[in-house]
Design a protein around this motif. Structure first.
Motif, mmCIF file in Angstrom:
data_model
loop_
_atom_site.group_PDB
_atom_site.id
_atom_site.type_symbol
_atom_site.label_atom_id
_atom_site.label_comp_id
_atom_site.label_asym_id
_atom_site.label_seq_id
_atom_site.Cartn_x
_atom_site.Cartn_y
_atom_site.Cartn_z
ATOM 1 N N ALA A 150 50.267 -33.644 -15.807
ATOM 2 C CA ALA A 150 50.544 -33.408 -14.390
ATOM 3 C C ALA A 150 49.520 -34.073 -13.480
ATOM 4 O O ALA A 150 48.314 -34.022 -13.748
ATOM 5 N N LEU A 167 51.197 -25.648 -8.312
ATOM 6 C CA LEU A 167 51.276 -24.497 -9.216
ATOM 7 C C LEU A 167 50.286 -23.417 -8.790
ATOM 8 O O LEU A 167 50.634 -22.240 -8.735
ATOM 9 N N SER A 168 49.093 -23.811 -8.460
ATOM 10 C CA SER A 168 48.079 -22.847 -8.029
ATOM 11 C C SER A 168 48.513 -22.126 -6.752
ATOM 12 O O SER A 168 48.382 -20.900 -6.655
ATOM 13 N N LYS A 184 49.375 -29.782 -10.024
ATOM 14 C CA LYS A 184 48.478 -28.685 -10.395
ATOM 15 C C LYS A 184 48.156 -27.827 -9.174
ATOM 16 O O LYS A 184 48.125 -26.600 -9.260
ATOM 17 N N GLN A 202 57.718 -30.580 -14.637
ATOM 18 C CA GLN A 202 56.865 -31.745 -14.810
ATOM 19 C C GLN A 202 57.406 -32.597 -15.955
ATOM 20 O O GLN A 202 57.563 -32.097 -17.069
ATOM 21 N N GLN A 253 48.514 -29.767 -18.341
ATOM 22 C CA GLN A 253 47.221 -30.169 -17.782
ATOM 23 C C GLN A 253 46.957 -31.661 -17.998
ATOM 24 O O GLN A 253 46.377 -32.309 -17.134
ATOM 25 N N ALA A 271 47.367 -34.333 -9.904
ATOM 26 C CA ALA A 271 46.608 -33.309 -9.184
ATOM 27 C C ALA A 271 47.478 -32.516 -8.213
ATOM 28 O O ALA A 271 47.311 -31.297 -8.086
#
Length: 115
Positions: A96, A104-105, A101, A70, A93, A98
């Motif tokens: 980045a 990554l999840s 994120k 990122q 956080q 949405a």
């Protein structure tokens, strides 16, 4: 960019990625690192950094072998050397979008072969 310059830039980006691999191998207890960004290493052209700032790359290892990068612009002279994972993740956080994120999840919960 000419063919030779593109080839050189691709090599520089590959060196940065190999450096990330080596860094995580040498720091198995860490899941995020920060380093200066390499020109054109991101799919989207992020352009020149804002005045008084430098582009960095936050590199997150979701699981062994699965990393995302990122871009983040930070002020010149910003002290990055002593930042721990919590501080770096806080930067991620804030910087980045949405979709990064969410990626990554997904990477954290997906079982990868040989992982």
């Amino acid at each position: 960019m000419t063919g030779g310059a593109q080839t050189m830039q691709a090599r520089l980006i590959e060196i940065a990625k190999q450096g990330d691999i080596a860094w995580f191998a040498a720091n198995p207890d860490r899941r995020i690192r920060i380093r200066q960004a390499v020109a054109q290493e991101f799919a989207d052209d992020i352009g020149a950094s804002p005045v008084g700032m430098i582009w960095f790359a936050l590199v997150l290892e979701a699981q062994p072998g699965a990393r995302i990068r990122q871009p983040i612009a930070l002020p010149i002279g910003f002290a990055i050397d002593d930042m721990d994972d919590a501080a770096l993740f806080s930067l991620f956080q804030r910087a980045a979008p949405a979709d990064a994120k969410a990626l990554l999840s997904r990477l954290r919960t997906t079982k990868l072969p040989n992982a």
